[in-house]
Design a protein around this motif. Sequence first.
Motif, PDB file in Angstrom:
ATOM      1  N   LEU A  35       3.744  62.124 -29.657  1.00 13.00           N
ATOM      2  CA  LEU A  35       2.545  62.939 -29.903  1.00 13.00           C
ATOM      3  C   LEU A  35       2.380  63.173 -31.404  1.00 13.00           C
ATOM      4  CD1 LEU A  35       2.983  65.584 -27.071  1.00 13.00           C
ATOM      5  CD2 LEU A  35       1.503  63.578 -27.079  1.00 13.00           C
ATOM      6  N   PRO A  36       1.149  63.449 -31.844  1.00 16.46           N
ATOM      7  CA  PRO A  36       0.967  63.744 -33.269  1.00 16.46           C
ATOM      8  C   PRO A  36       1.430  65.161 -33.626  1.00 16.46           C
ATOM      9  CG  PRO A  36      -1.149  63.772 -32.112  1.00 16.46           C
ATOM     10  CD  PRO A  36      -0.121  63.357 -31.105  1.00 16.46           C
ATOM     11  N   CYS A  37       1.830  65.931 -32.616  1.00 14.24           N
ATOM     12  CA  CYS A  37       2.244  67.321 -32.830  1.00 14.24           C
ATOM     13  C   CYS A  37       3.732  67.457 -32.539  1.00 14.24           C
ATOM     14  CB  CYS A  37       1.504  68.264 -31.887  1.00 14.24           C
ATOM     15  SG  CYS A  37      -0.252  67.971 -31.826  1.00 14.24           S
ATOM     16  N   PRO A  38       4.457  68.264 -33.312  1.00 17.51           N
ATOM     17  CA  PRO A  38       5.882  68.452 -33.052  1.00 17.51           C
ATOM     18  C   PRO A  38       6.141  69.560 -32.017  1.00 17.51           C
ATOM     19  CG  PRO A  38       5.257  69.595 -35.045  1.00 17.51           C
ATOM     20  CD  PRO A  38       4.006  68.955 -34.516  1.00 17.51           C
ATOM     21  N   TYR A  39       7.408  69.773 -31.720  1.00 13.82           N
ATOM     22  CA  TYR A  39       7.962  70.910 -30.970  1.00 13.82           C
ATOM     23  C   TYR A  39       8.064  70.702 -29.455  1.00 13.82           C
ATOM     24  CZ  TYR A  39       6.614  73.054 -35.426  1.00 13.82           C
ATOM     25  OH  TYR A  39       6.413  73.305 -36.762  1.00 13.82           O
ATOM     26  N   GLY A  40       7.617  69.569 -28.924  1.00  9.42           N
ATOM     27  CA  GLY A  40       7.859  69.254 -27.515  1.00  9.42           C
ATOM     28  C   GLY A  40       7.479  70.374 -26.571  1.00  9.42           C
ATOM     29  N   LEU A  41       8.445  70.785 -25.727  1.00 14.69           N
ATOM     30  CA  LEU A  41       8.136  71.780 -24.693  1.00 14.69           C
ATOM     31  C   LEU A  41       7.892  73.175 -25.272  1.00 14.69           C
ATOM     32  CD1 LEU A  41      10.308  71.076 -21.500  1.00 14.69           C
ATOM     33  CD2 LEU A  41       7.846  70.808 -21.803  1.00 14.69           C
ATOM     34  N   VAL A  42       8.271  73.417 -26.523  1.00 16.30           N
ATOM     35  CA  VAL A  42       7.943  74.732 -27.097  1.00 16.30           C
ATOM     36  C   VAL A  42       6.421  74.822 -27.268  1.00 16.30           C
ATOM     37  CG1 VAL A  42       8.253  76.286 -29.057  1.00 16.30           C
ATOM     38  CG2 VAL A  42      10.170  74.975 -28.204  1.00 16.30           C
ATOM     39  N   ARG A  43       5.806  73.693 -27.642  1.00 15.09           N
ATOM     40  CA  ARG A  43       4.337  73.682 -27.763  1.00 15.09           C
ATOM     41  C   ARG A  43       3.666  73.435 -26.404  1.00 15.09           C
ATOM     42  NH1 ARG A  43      -0.199  72.776 -31.382  1.00 15.09           N
ATOM     43  NH2 ARG A  43      -1.605  71.231 -30.536  1.00 15.09           N
ATOM     44  N   TYR A  44       4.238  72.535 -25.602  1.00  9.98           N
ATOM     45  CA  TYR A  44       3.538  72.080 -24.397  1.00  9.98           C
ATOM     46  C   TYR A  44       4.183  72.508 -23.084  1.00  9.98           C
ATOM     47  CZ  TYR A  44       0.518  69.282 -27.384  1.00  9.98           C
ATOM     48  OH  TYR A  44      -0.406  68.884 -28.325  1.00  9.98           O
ATOM     49  N   GLY A  45       5.155  73.421 -23.134  1.00 14.83           N
ATOM     50  CA  GLY A  45       5.801  73.852 -21.895  1.00 14.83           C
ATOM     51  C   GLY A  45       5.944  75.365 -21.827  1.00 14.83           C
TER      52      GLY A  45
END
Length: 447
Positions: A35-45
């Motif tokens: 993804l162009p955005c970092p942080y994985g599940l912190v951003r998307y979970g």
Amino acid sequence: MLRVAVIGSGPSGCYTAQSLVQLDARVRVDVLDRLPCPYGLVRYGVAPDHEKIKSLQHTLRGVLEHERVRFLGGVQVGPGGVPVARLRELYHAVVYCVGAATDRRLGIPGEDLPGSWSATEFVSWYSAHPDAVDDGFLRGVRSAVVIGVGNVAVDVTRMLARGAAELSPTDMPHAALTALGASEVTTIHMVGRRGPSQARFTTKELRELGTLPDTGLVVDPAEAASDPAYTDPAALPAPQRRNVEVLRGWAGAPAPDARRLIRLRFFLRPVELTAREGRVGAVRFERTVPDGRGGVTGTGTYEEVEAQLVLRSVGYRGVPLEGLPFDAAGGTVPHLAGRVLRGGAVAPGEYVAGWIKRGPTGVIGTNRPCAKETVTSLLRDAPLFAERDLPGDPLAALRADGVEPVGWTGWQAIEHAEARLGASLGRTTVKLPDWESLLAAARTTGP
Ligand code: NAP
């Protein structure tokens, strides 16, 4: 110099990068993410209303802004992207922190009916994941069933119960906020196949369900009491005992006069999703009883619970990455203290950390010691590969291969675009929900 690629910029990837640069001054780390955005599940979970956990992004940001760490977003590793073998040419070592990318299945009839979703699909939608689909989750829904009693089940139950006023200060995408704000859901059934003392949620998360505005909680004491440890929790380990105590505190109270009800159900195992008018209409459960060994057995009695929306929240599962070994039974990559095992033998230079290493369990902080163990193995192995000549800066090589990563300034441009979008809507930051707008923002030059 020791060049290491970390694949995945969620907590396990960031903690791995952090350990690498802290423990060895020679190391330079590229953190690659699809993804162009970092942080994985912190951003998307992590749920949007859990601002405190979300604020962990500030810590992870510090890692990605370290002078010897580089974020390379929008880079797919594997088929259609950079092959695993190519990464091995470009870096001395590679650490895969790719998480558990899919959901476990129930394997029962009706699971794929319209209106039946994995909890992850629902979470992705309200978290603005660019791969999420908006299928009108809440249209015509009065009764929702959440299958499973883990923390993800608690998250989606809570999000279904919250109103627009509570969600508006979050960074949730505007379409999801509007849909949740207009929701006519009156009852949310969260259903476990075993008993209260075996539920996987943590007490803090459970307690929060009791604090939601205009939402009542119903626990049937007779149903819960099939669990002997519910009646006498004294011998339970503290986390389970606290869960049982909270549930006992709620049990038996008359159903409150609230806009929404959360019904916590136990000893019901889903056997079929039944259709009404071409979409899910109910979940058929078989009542279970404890088998005395921590499991349950069916009783041959059944119960139907009306549901126009079913969220299956029964855990995540790792997926194989082409070019890496995979243990299909556990959904993980076989490893020894983080060292990838190929045919049972250690493959120096290839490592795993996080959920792809140990399976989808534990809280975010669990990733810290997990990453440290892997990094310790890597640095011990370093004499085996550190002298190998590399073709030069991996970023130049990736570009020559036709890969144009989104760098840190691209990500900062996305952050600015999200702040501007929020301001234009009279909210704080609002996430961009699709690939097109994320990539368009990333290609601008910032503020
Ligand atoms: P989980 O904790 O493994 O819970 C899965 C639930 O699904 C369990 O109740 C399990 O019941 C049930 N289940 C599994 N297969 C089933 C089946 N075939 N039929 C019915 N029920 C079934 O998974 P999760 O909720 O996805 O959470 C994953 C991890 O993320 C956990 O470590 C969790 O704590 C963490 N997390 C933490 C937070 C937070 O800290 N706020 C938020 C979200 C997630 P059994 O126990 O009977 O198998």
